[in-house]
Design a protein around this motif. Structure first.
Motif, PDB file in Angstrom:
ATOM      1  N   ILE A 184       8.124   3.209  -0.330  1.00  0.00           N
ATOM      2  CA  ILE A 184       9.151   4.251  -0.448  1.00  0.00           C
ATOM      3  C   ILE A 184       9.640   4.350  -1.885  1.00  0.00           C
ATOM      4  CG2 ILE A 184      11.565   4.765   0.092  1.00  0.00           C
ATOM      5  CD1 ILE A 184      11.100   4.165   2.891  1.00  0.00           C
ATOM      6  N   GLU A 185       9.849   3.190  -2.508  1.00  0.00           N
ATOM      7  CA  GLU A 185      10.350   3.195  -3.886  1.00  0.00           C
ATOM      8  C   GLU A 185       9.410   3.952  -4.806  1.00  0.00           C
ATOM      9  OE1 GLU A 185      11.188  -0.716  -5.286  1.00  0.00           O
ATOM     10  OE2 GLU A 185      12.602  -1.158  -3.675  1.00  0.00           O
ATOM     11  N   LYS A 186       8.115   3.783  -4.558  1.00  0.00           N
ATOM     12  CA  LYS A 186       7.126   4.443  -5.425  1.00  0.00           C
ATOM     13  C   LYS A 186       7.160   5.962  -5.287  1.00  0.00           C
ATOM     14  CE  LYS A 186       3.769   0.647  -5.383  1.00  0.00           C
ATOM     15  NZ  LYS A 186       2.446   0.222  -4.856  1.00  0.00           N
ATOM     16  N   SER A 187       7.286   6.416  -4.038  1.00  0.00           N
ATOM     17  CA  SER A 187       7.131   7.858  -3.804  1.00  0.00           C
ATOM     18  C   SER A 187       8.426   8.613  -3.553  1.00  0.00           C
ATOM     19  CB  SER A 187       6.194   8.082  -2.610  1.00  0.00           C
ATOM     20  OG  SER A 187       6.680   7.401  -1.473  1.00  0.00           O
ATOM     21  N   LEU A 188       9.426   7.946  -2.936  1.00  0.00           N
ATOM     22  CA  LEU A 188      10.638   8.663  -2.523  1.00  0.00           C
ATOM     23  C   LEU A 188      11.926   8.021  -3.032  1.00  0.00           C
ATOM     24  CD1 LEU A 188       9.560   9.314   1.179  1.00  0.00           C
ATOM     25  CD2 LEU A 188       9.619  10.998  -0.647  1.00  0.00           C
ATOM     26  N   GLY A 189      11.777   7.081  -3.935  1.00  0.00           N
ATOM     27  CA  GLY A 189      12.940   6.339  -4.413  1.00  0.00           C
ATOM     28  C   GLY A 189      14.015   7.183  -5.068  1.00  0.00           C
ATOM     29  N   GLY A 193       0.821  -1.199   0.000  1.00  0.00           N
ATOM     30  CA  GLY A 193       0.000   0.000   0.000  1.00  0.00           C
ATOM     31  C   GLY A 193       0.856   1.250   0.000  1.00  0.00           C
ATOM     32  N   THR A 194       0.352   2.276   0.651  1.00  0.00           N
ATOM     33  CA  THR A 194       1.071   3.545   0.696  1.00  0.00           C
ATOM     34  C   THR A 194       1.637   3.806   2.088  1.00  0.00           C
ATOM     35  OG1 THR A 194      -1.027   4.657   1.182  1.00  0.00           O
ATOM     36  CG2 THR A 194      -0.341   4.545  -1.133  1.00  0.00           C
ATOM     37  N   THR A 195       1.542   2.833   2.986  1.00  0.00           N
ATOM     38  CA  THR A 195       2.055   2.987   4.345  1.00  0.00           C
ATOM     39  C   THR A 195       3.422   2.344   4.453  1.00  0.00           C
ATOM     40  OG1 THR A 195      -0.190   2.925   5.231  1.00  0.00           O
ATOM     41  CG2 THR A 195       1.605   2.530   6.780  1.00  0.00           C
ATOM     42  N   PHE A 196       4.409   3.111   4.878  1.00  0.00           N
ATOM     43  CA  PHE A 196       5.761   2.581   4.995  1.00  0.00           C
ATOM     44  C   PHE A 196       5.905   1.686   6.221  1.00  0.00           C
ATOM     45  CE2 PHE A 196      10.284   3.551   6.498  1.00  0.00           C
ATOM     46  CZ  PHE A 196      10.821   2.477   5.810  1.00  0.00           C
ATOM     47  N   ILE A 197       5.343   2.102   7.357  1.00  0.00           N
ATOM     48  CA  ILE A 197       5.499   1.309   8.576  1.00  0.00           C
ATOM     49  C   ILE A 197       4.135   0.900   9.145  1.00  0.00           C
ATOM     50  CG2 ILE A 197       7.750   2.209   9.275  1.00  0.00           C
ATOM     51  CD1 ILE A 197       6.254   4.117  11.175  1.00  0.00           C
ATOM     52  N   GLU A 231      18.475  10.724   0.215  1.00  0.00           N
ATOM     53  CA  GLU A 231      18.500  10.242   1.601  1.00  0.00           C
ATOM     54  C   GLU A 231      17.771   8.900   1.773  1.00  0.00           C
ATOM     55  OE1 GLU A 231      19.252  14.588   1.726  1.00  0.00           O
ATOM     56  OE2 GLU A 231      17.810  13.278   0.693  1.00  0.00           O
ATOM     57  N   PHE A 232      16.832   8.625   0.897  1.00  0.00           N
ATOM     58  CA  PHE A 232      16.064   7.390   1.025  1.00  0.00           C
ATOM     59  C   PHE A 232      16.674   6.239   0.235  1.00  0.00           C
ATOM     60  CE2 PHE A 232      12.966  10.384   2.605  1.00  0.00           C
ATOM     61  CZ  PHE A 232      12.322   9.676   3.607  1.00  0.00           C
TER      62      PHE A 232
END
Length: 288
Positions: A101-106, A13-17, A110-111
């Motif tokens: 994370i890869e989808k949104s901040l890849g 989903g869209t939740t990292f943790i 820093e990520f």
């Protein structure tokens, strides 16, 4: 430990943790997998942890890191399934969905370090030392934190994990084969359950192959491909792991322990124990 139905993998989903607290008599006892990496601290309860070629014990205070889509089971000891014992098991787990994370901040520098860390977590690791102490402190009161505080704590935890350091101990001798199909997963779950429940008795190859609805030859290929061990090697490792528990926690004689865990002769037990630990059962008991 996840409440995911065995091998039915939820979509990322869209939740990292995601944070989960497990409380009950025993932990989730089916071999299972999920697309999130997990960090689990055992608070109460003892049992066997099975991940790939690793067969070992878990107990209160242990901290484990498991990679994504890796079949595993925290199998509580038999006494935790008996209501009369009034025993309980508890643990806290953080699930990390690196795909989110890869989808949104890849593309954020820093990520990228986090993405690289995920690539290194191929198997099961036990965390010790100062890294463990710091991570356990961050786990405290996690459920009462705000969303941003949870994210800060989670990233802080991950920053403490240095794969390859002396404090991050790889438990698998060989990198774990990630992910099983639902069909193979159910088959392996059935096989593992049968082995765990009957390891103290003789189990023939014909008998275990029948549990998988396979010929002996097909089963041997299937089992070794997924555990990197032969069925005999895996069964012996389970028995020696159980023997270590009895050597530590009971005053039973070595001969009694040998027969109780499934060895037909004391000489075979001694030989197998020494080949796996480089010590005799007697010397191992003294040193531990």
């Amino acid at each position: 430990m996840s409440k995911v139905i065995s091998f039915q993998i939820p979509k990322a989903g869209t939740t990292f943790i995601q944070y989960q607290e497990d409380r009950g008599m025993h932990f989730y006892n089916n071999l299972h997998q999920h697309p999130q990496c997990q960090l689990t601290v055992i608070i109460e309860g003892r049992g066997q942890l099975l991940v790939g070629d690793y067969v070992g014990r878990f107990e209160p205070g242990d901290l484990f890191l498991l990679g994504e889509n890796i079949p595993h089971v925290f199998r509580s000891d038999a006494e935790y399934f008996d209501e009369e014992n009034k025993l309980s098991s508890s643990g806290n787990t953080l699930f990390f969905d690196f795909k989110a994370i890869e989808k949104s901040l890849g593309e954020v520098d820093e990520f990228r370090e986090l993405i690289h860390l995920n690539e290194q977590i191929n198997g099961c690791f036990k965390i010790e030392g100062t890294a463990k102490k710091s991570i356990l402190e961050l786990f405290q009161n996690f459920s009462s934190c705000s969303g941003l505080e949870k994210l800060q704590k989670a990233i802080h935890m991950l920053s403490l994990i240095k794969v390859g350091s002396k404090e991050i101990i790889a438990l698998n001798l060989i990198p774990v084969t990630r992910s099983l199909s639902e069909r193979d997963g159910k088959r392996m779950d059935q096989v593992m359950r049968y082995i765990l429940e009957n390891s103290a008795k003789p189990i023939s190859l014909d008998e275990i192959a029948e549990q998988a609805y396979m010929s002996k030859e097909a089963f041997c290929r299937f089992f070794k491909l997924r555990t990197r061990r032969t069925f005999t090697q895996y069964l012996q490792q389970l028995r020696i792991t159980e023997a270590k528990k009895l050597l530590l926690e009971t005053d039973l004689g070595i001969s009694q322990i040998s027969y109780q865990v499934g060895f037909q002769t004391l000489s075979h037990f001694n030989k197998t124990f020494k080949s796996m630990t480089n010590q005799t059962p007697k010397s191992w008991r003294k040193l531990n």
